[in-house]
Scaffold this motif. Structure first.
Motif, PDB file in Angstrom:
ATOM      1  N   ASN A 163       0.820  -1.209   0.000  1.00 30.60           N
ATOM      2  CA  ASN A 163       0.000   0.000   0.000  1.00 30.60           C
ATOM      3  C   ASN A 163       0.854   1.259   0.000  1.00 30.60           C
ATOM      4  OD1 ASN A 163      -2.427  -1.427   0.041  1.00 30.60           O
ATOM      5  ND2 ASN A 163      -2.406  -1.600   2.264  1.00 30.60           N
ATOM      6  N   ILE A 164       2.000   1.192   0.702  1.00 35.73           N
ATOM      7  CA  ILE A 164       2.900   2.340   0.746  1.00 35.73           C
ATOM      8  C   ILE A 164       3.529   2.575  -0.625  1.00 35.73           C
ATOM      9  CG2 ILE A 164       5.048   3.233   1.718  1.00 35.73           C
ATOM     10  CD1 ILE A 164       2.759   3.363   3.657  1.00 35.73           C
ATOM     11  N   THR A 165       4.035   1.513  -1.254  1.00 36.70           N
ATOM     12  CA  THR A 165       4.685   1.670  -2.548  1.00 36.70           C
ATOM     13  C   THR A 165       3.697   2.131  -3.607  1.00 36.70           C
ATOM     14  OG1 THR A 165       4.440  -0.721  -2.906  1.00 36.70           O
ATOM     15  CG2 THR A 165       6.556   0.051  -2.114  1.00 36.70           C
ATOM     16  N   ASP A 166       2.462   1.642  -3.539  1.00 36.17           N
ATOM     17  CA  ASP A 166       1.436   2.101  -4.483  1.00 36.17           C
ATOM     18  C   ASP A 166       1.165   3.586  -4.307  1.00 36.17           C
ATOM     19  OD1 ASP A 166       1.110  -0.326  -5.709  1.00 36.17           O
ATOM     20  OD2 ASP A 166      -0.672  -0.905  -4.569  1.00 36.17           O
ATOM     21  N   LYS A 167       1.050   4.030  -3.052  1.00 33.30           N
ATOM     22  CA  LYS A 167       0.765   5.441  -2.784  1.00 33.30           C
ATOM     23  C   LYS A 167       1.900   6.328  -3.279  1.00 33.30           C
ATOM     24  CE  LYS A 167      -2.217   4.773   1.265  1.00 33.30           C
ATOM     25  NZ  LYS A 167      -2.339   4.937   2.744  1.00 33.30           N
ATOM     26  N   LEU A 168       3.138   5.905  -3.032  1.00 32.68           N
ATOM     27  CA  LEU A 168       4.272   6.706  -3.473  1.00 32.68           C
ATOM     28  C   LEU A 168       4.327   6.771  -4.995  1.00 32.68           C
ATOM     29  CD1 LEU A 168       6.785   8.335  -2.901  1.00 32.68           C
ATOM     30  CD2 LEU A 168       8.080   6.215  -2.700  1.00 32.68           C
ATOM     31  N   ARG A 169       4.110   5.637  -5.645  1.00 31.45           N
ATOM     32  CA  ARG A 169       4.130   5.623  -7.109  1.00 31.45           C
ATOM     33  C   ARG A 169       3.035   6.532  -7.666  1.00 31.45           C
ATOM     34  NH1 ARG A 169       5.211   0.111  -9.682  1.00 31.45           N
ATOM     35  NH2 ARG A 169       3.590  -0.555  -8.231  1.00 31.45           N
ATOM     36  N   ASN A 170       1.861   6.511  -7.038  1.00 29.32           N
ATOM     37  CA  ASN A 170       0.773   7.383  -7.480  1.00 29.32           C
ATOM     38  C   ASN A 170       1.178   8.855  -7.410  1.00 29.32           C
ATOM     39  OD1 ASN A 170      -0.883   5.152  -7.884  1.00 29.32           O
ATOM     40  ND2 ASN A 170      -1.950   5.367  -5.934  1.00 29.32           N
ATOM     41  N   ILE A 171       1.861   9.212  -6.313  1.00 32.65           N
ATOM     42  CA  ILE A 171       2.280  10.607  -6.126  1.00 32.65           C
ATOM     43  C   ILE A 171       3.377  10.988  -7.119  1.00 32.65           C
ATOM     44  CG2 ILE A 171       3.430  12.190  -4.530  1.00 32.65           C
ATOM     45  CD1 ILE A 171       2.038  10.674  -2.239  1.00 32.65           C
ATOM     46  N   LEU A 172       4.376  10.119  -7.264  1.00 32.38           N
ATOM     47  CA  LEU A 172       5.516  10.423  -8.124  1.00 32.38           C
ATOM     48  C   LEU A 172       5.131  10.534  -9.593  1.00 32.38           C
ATOM     49  CD1 LEU A 172       8.251   8.076  -6.580  1.00 32.38           C
ATOM     50  CD2 LEU A 172       8.048  10.549  -6.329  1.00 32.38           C
ATOM     51  N   SER A 173       4.015   9.944  -9.980  1.00 33.08           N
ATOM     52  CA  SER A 173       3.628   9.903 -11.393  1.00 33.08           C
ATOM     53  C   SER A 173       2.963  11.183 -11.871  1.00 33.08           C
ATOM     54  CB  SER A 173       2.678   8.722 -11.626  1.00 33.08           C
ATOM     55  OG  SER A 173       3.308   7.506 -11.325  1.00 33.08           O
ATOM     56  N   ILE A 174       2.475  12.002 -10.956  1.00 36.76           N
ATOM     57  CA  ILE A 174       1.704  13.188 -11.345  1.00 36.76           C
ATOM     58  C   ILE A 174       2.556  14.188 -12.121  1.00 36.76           C
ATOM     59  CG2 ILE A 174       0.489  15.212 -10.463  1.00 36.76           C
ATOM     60  CD1 ILE A 174      -0.564  13.413  -8.190  1.00 36.76           C
ATOM     61  N   ASN A 175       3.740  14.524 -11.590  1.00 35.85           N
ATOM     62  CA  ASN A 175       4.575  15.534 -12.247  1.00 35.85           C
ATOM     63  C   ASN A 175       4.985  15.160 -13.662  1.00 35.85           C
ATOM     64  OD1 ASN A 175       4.636  17.781 -10.657  1.00 35.85           O
ATOM     65  ND2 ASN A 175       6.546  17.301  -9.625  1.00 35.85           N
ATOM     66  N   PRO A 176       5.563  13.971 -13.890  1.00 32.16           N
ATOM     67  CA  PRO A 176       5.986  13.651 -15.260  1.00 32.16           C
ATOM     68  C   PRO A 176       4.819  13.610 -16.242  1.00 32.16           C
ATOM     69  CG  PRO A 176       6.216  11.737 -13.824  1.00 32.16           C
ATOM     70  CD  PRO A 176       5.967  12.909 -12.945  1.00 32.16           C
ATOM     71  N   PHE A 177       3.669  13.099 -15.808  1.00 29.98           N
ATOM     72  CA  PHE A 177       2.506  13.072 -16.702  1.00 29.98           C
ATOM     73  C   PHE A 177       2.112  14.495 -17.096  1.00 29.98           C
ATOM     74  CE2 PHE A 177      -1.901  13.132 -17.908  1.00 29.98           C
ATOM     75  CZ  PHE A 177      -2.091  11.958 -18.612  1.00 29.98           C
ATOM     76  N   CYS A 178       1.973  15.363 -16.120  1.00 29.44           N
ATOM     77  CA  CYS A 178       1.531  16.733 -16.396  1.00 29.44           C
ATOM     78  C   CYS A 178       2.569  17.501 -17.212  1.00 29.44           C
ATOM     79  CB  CYS A 178       1.228  17.453 -15.088  1.00 29.44           C
ATOM     80  SG  CYS A 178      -0.258  16.846 -14.245  1.00 29.44           S
ATOM     81  N   GLN A 179       3.845  17.285 -16.929  1.00 26.21           N
ATOM     82  CA  GLN A 179       4.896  17.968 -17.686  1.00 26.21           C
ATOM     83  C   GLN A 179       4.849  17.577 -19.162  1.00 26.21           C
ATOM     84  OE1 GLN A 179       8.935  18.030 -16.029  1.00 26.21           O
ATOM     85  NE2 GLN A 179       8.063  17.548 -14.049  1.00 26.21           N
ATOM     86  N   GLU A 180       4.711  16.277 -19.429  1.00 19.65           N
ATOM     87  CA  GLU A 180       4.668  15.834 -20.823  1.00 19.65           C
ATOM     88  C   GLU A 180       3.385  16.292 -21.500  1.00 19.65           C
ATOM     89  OE1 GLU A 180       5.499  14.105 -24.511  1.00 19.65           O
ATOM     90  OE2 GLU A 180       6.696  14.948 -22.893  1.00 19.65           O
ATOM     91  N   ALA A 181       2.272  16.289 -20.784  1.00 13.13           N
ATOM     92  CA  ALA A 181       1.013  16.767 -21.357  1.00 13.13           C
ATOM     93  C   ALA A 181       1.134  18.231 -21.766  1.00 13.13           C
ATOM     94  CB  ALA A 181      -0.123  16.587 -20.353  1.00 13.13           C
ATOM     95  N   ILE A 182       1.786  19.035 -20.932  1.00 15.19           N
ATOM     96  CA  ILE A 182       1.978  20.452 -21.249  1.00 15.19           C
ATOM     97  C   ILE A 182       2.778  20.611 -22.538  1.00 15.19           C
ATOM     98  CG2 ILE A 182       3.195  22.551 -20.529  1.00 15.19           C
ATOM     99  CD1 ILE A 182       2.404  21.853 -17.642  1.00 15.19           C
TER     100      ILE A 182
END
Length: 311
Positions: free
Chosen positions: A208-227
């Motif tokens: 559950n911890i690793t899933d939560k961290l991965r969820n958080i870490l994924s937001i920036n790269p996704f949004c940066q590439e979308a921009i």
């Protein structure tokens, strides 16, 4: 409070490492003599072996002291979108990061000591202090994400070979660990998926911890590439960039939980409100296709689970 400044000897070591990585870049991309590249890598490894976590952390702050634009895209995003990037510097940053993150107090140090420039680097390059006590897991996430992406585009036949190879080679130079792992193997999605298992193999953690961290870490790269994709106008569409970008977005979304996907989607939608979407509908469709493809996988999984329950 400890100081970030380097001693004269440490500053000379940092300059020496940067010089070696610049020479390594020349040898790597000239494709003339990989023996020279190996010799340079050995020299780099020898010098890095003399550096502990504290020195590596302070070197990172000096290396990135001038990175003052908080919203500057990450190194990977720059490579994908043909934005100028200082590869030797970024490679050295990754090498130093792999040492600095061995310190279980890494993220506590960043709160207390980090320069603005390094904090900006940290915040745009998939680093987050959510799980204090084992920051190396962030490094595993970075490597696995990059390796999976390499595998995805390597199997994409619609992308011209020279464009595809340029991106893959820059990723392999940037991430020495990936180069060492893949240099004797065929680079394809199957092999990369098998090898990119560092994060999932972190058995010291509650899933559950690793899933939560991965969820958080994924937001920036996704949004940066979308921009970056939304800078492509409908008048001058670059389909190669759109296809590569969608693979990157798919790669970021693939391992996320449903909760993580919804959080990421909400963050993206909030960001989208501040972007002029006129004449950018083609890029927008690619972004939404990526999100929709991920949601359809969740829906399919739910239907299968429901069918199995009813048997």
């Amino acid at each position: 409070m400890r100081k970030i400044e380097l001693t004269k000897k440490e500053k000379n070591t940092l300059d020496y490492l940067l010089t070696l990585n610049k020479l390594a870049e020349q040898e790597f991309f000239s494709n003339k003599n990989m023996d020279n590249f190996k010799i340079l890598n050995d020299l780099i490894e020898e010098k890095l072996s003399e550096i502990d976590e504290d020195i590596a952390y302070r070197m990172l702050n000096i290396l990135y002291k001038d990175r003052i634009q908080e919203k500057a895209p990450s190194t990977e995003i720059k490579i994908l979108n043909s934005i100028d990037v200082d590869l030797p510097k970024e490679r050295l940053g990754i090498l130093l990061l792999s040492i600095a993150l061995c310190d279980k107090n890494f993220f506590e140090n960043t709160e207390e000591l980090a320069t603005l420039g390094f904090n900006n680097y940290k915040n745009t390059n998939m680093l987050n202090g959510f799980f204090i006590g084992y920051p190396m897991i962030n490094y595993y996430f970075i490597l696995d994400t990059a390796e999976n992406f390499i595998g995805k585009i390597s199997d994409e036949d619609s992308i011209p070979k020279e464009i595809k190879n340029d991106i893959i080679n820059k990723f392999l130079f940037l991430y020495k660990d990936l180069y060492d792992e893949l240099k004797t193997k065929r680079i394809n999605q199957k092999n990369c998926n098998i090898l990119a298992n560092r994060y999932n193999s972190s058995k010291n953690f509650n899933p559950n911890i690793t899933d939560k961290l991965r969820n958080i870490l994924s937001i920036n790269p996704f949004c940066q590439e979308a921009i970056e994709l939304l800078k492509i106008s409908d008048d001058t569409i670059d389909y190669n960039k759109l296809i590569i970008g969608k693979h990157y977005l798919d790669n970021i979304l693939e391992p996320l939980t449903e909760t993580g996907t919804k959080d990421l989607e909400n963050k993206y939608h909030n960001l989208e409100k501040y972007i002029n979407l006129d004449n950018h509908m083609e890029a927008l469709n690619y972004i939404y296709d990526s999100i929709t493809d991920k949601q359809e996988k969740f829906d399919k999984r739910k239907k299968l689970a429901k069918s199995s329950h009813n048997i």
